[in-house]
Design a protein around this motif. Structure first.
Motif, PDB file in Angstrom:
ATOM      1  N   UNK B  31       1.391  -1.184  -0.153  1.00 50.00           N
ATOM      2  CA  UNK B  31       0.226  -0.054  -0.322  1.00 50.00           C
ATOM      3  C   UNK B  31       0.836   1.371   0.033  1.00 50.00           C
ATOM      4  N   UNK B  33       0.545   5.220   1.039  1.00 49.77           N
ATOM      5  CA  UNK B  33      -0.127   6.150   2.208  1.00 49.77           C
ATOM      6  C   UNK B  33       0.365   7.767   2.249  1.00 49.77           C
ATOM      7  N   UNK B  35       1.022  11.389   4.366  1.00 50.70           N
ATOM      8  CA  UNK B  35       1.119  11.765   5.363  1.00 50.70           C
ATOM      9  C   UNK B  35       0.765  14.077   5.819  1.00 50.70           C
ATOM     10  N   UNK B  45      -1.827  10.845   9.861  1.00 48.47           N
ATOM     11  CA  UNK B  45      -1.913  10.409   8.523  1.00 48.47           C
ATOM     12  C   UNK B  45      -3.206  10.787   8.009  1.00 48.47           C
ATOM     13  N   UNK B  48      -4.913   5.594   3.065  1.00 48.39           N
ATOM     14  CA  UNK B  48      -3.729   4.583   2.715  1.00 48.39           C
ATOM     15  C   UNK B  48      -4.905   4.267   1.826  1.00 48.39           C
TER      16      UNK B  48
END
Lengths: 113, 108
Positions: B31, B33, B35, B45, B48
């Protein structure tokens, strides 16, 4: 408390001294991490722990050690600090290691002179 | 080594405009992500996206993922001054590897 706390907020340390950065989480997360953040380099993983009682090395582990005696605490120790360890240190946690989002603490700014 | 690399390194826009940040990576991932980091604070965060997903939305955020090109983009629509921050992509392949970030400045 809610989330992750780190202590101290900042520290100035003489080279050669021993220092422990503290990290505590109250989310009962299994995995915890230590990163360092240097200008222009993003975050680099120092050490991690999948669960209490286990630890592993990240990308830049030299000069650092960790322990995970229980779920909540994950201290990072610099046995003999050197100026190249001047950085901002972030502790993080996630439900499990790998595929989950990570929650970060506020950071510790460490200066080694 | 850094898996993800953001582009541009810095972006300055007017409030109300859209901001697009890109991330490229080198190896297969589970995956990706995104931030956000406000100055002097920890990372937060945002979103995702899994390797089998192509697009994901969260409020004013839209993330796309093109695994064939090994790239992702983060779009922030109708930006606000409070969106001023650094944005990092992180690729997950057993552990998270962060890029060096894009510094976004939204001018009021």
């Amino acid at each position: 408390i809610a989330g992750i706390t780190q202590a101290p907020t900042s520290q100035i340390l003489a080279a050669g001294r021993r220092m422990t950065l503290r990290c505590t989480q109250d989310m009962r997360h299994n995995a915890m991490y230590w990163y360092r953040q240097d200008l222009g380099l993003g975050l680099r993983l120092i050490h991690y722990s999948n669960t209490a009682g286990t630890t592993g090395k990240g990308e830049v582990p030299d000069g650092y050690s960790v322990s995970r005696a229980n779920t909540d605490d994950f201290p990072l120790t610099l046995a003999s600090a050197v100026p190249s360890q001047t950085s901002v240190y972030f502790c993080a946690s996630s439900v499990d290691r790998g595929r989950d989002e990570q929650f970060f603490g506020p950071g510790t700014r460490l200066t080694v002179l | 080594s850094q898996q993800g690399e953001e582009d541009p390194q810095a972006l300055s826009i007017q409030e109300g405009e859209n901001a697009t940040m890109n991330c490229s990576y080198k190896t297969s991932i589970n995956n990706l992500q995104w931030y956000r980091q406000n100055s002097g604070r920890g990372l937060v965060h945002l979103i995702l996206i899994r390797s089998n997903e192509r697009e994901k939305h969260s409020g004013r955020l839209r993330v796309t993922l093109d695994t064939s090109k090994k790239s992702s983009s983060l779009l922030i629509t109708a930006s606000r001054a409070a969106d001023t921050a650094s944005y990092f992509c992180a690729t997950e392949r057993g552990q998270l590897t962060f890029g060096s970030g894009t510094q976004l400045t939204v001018l009021p």
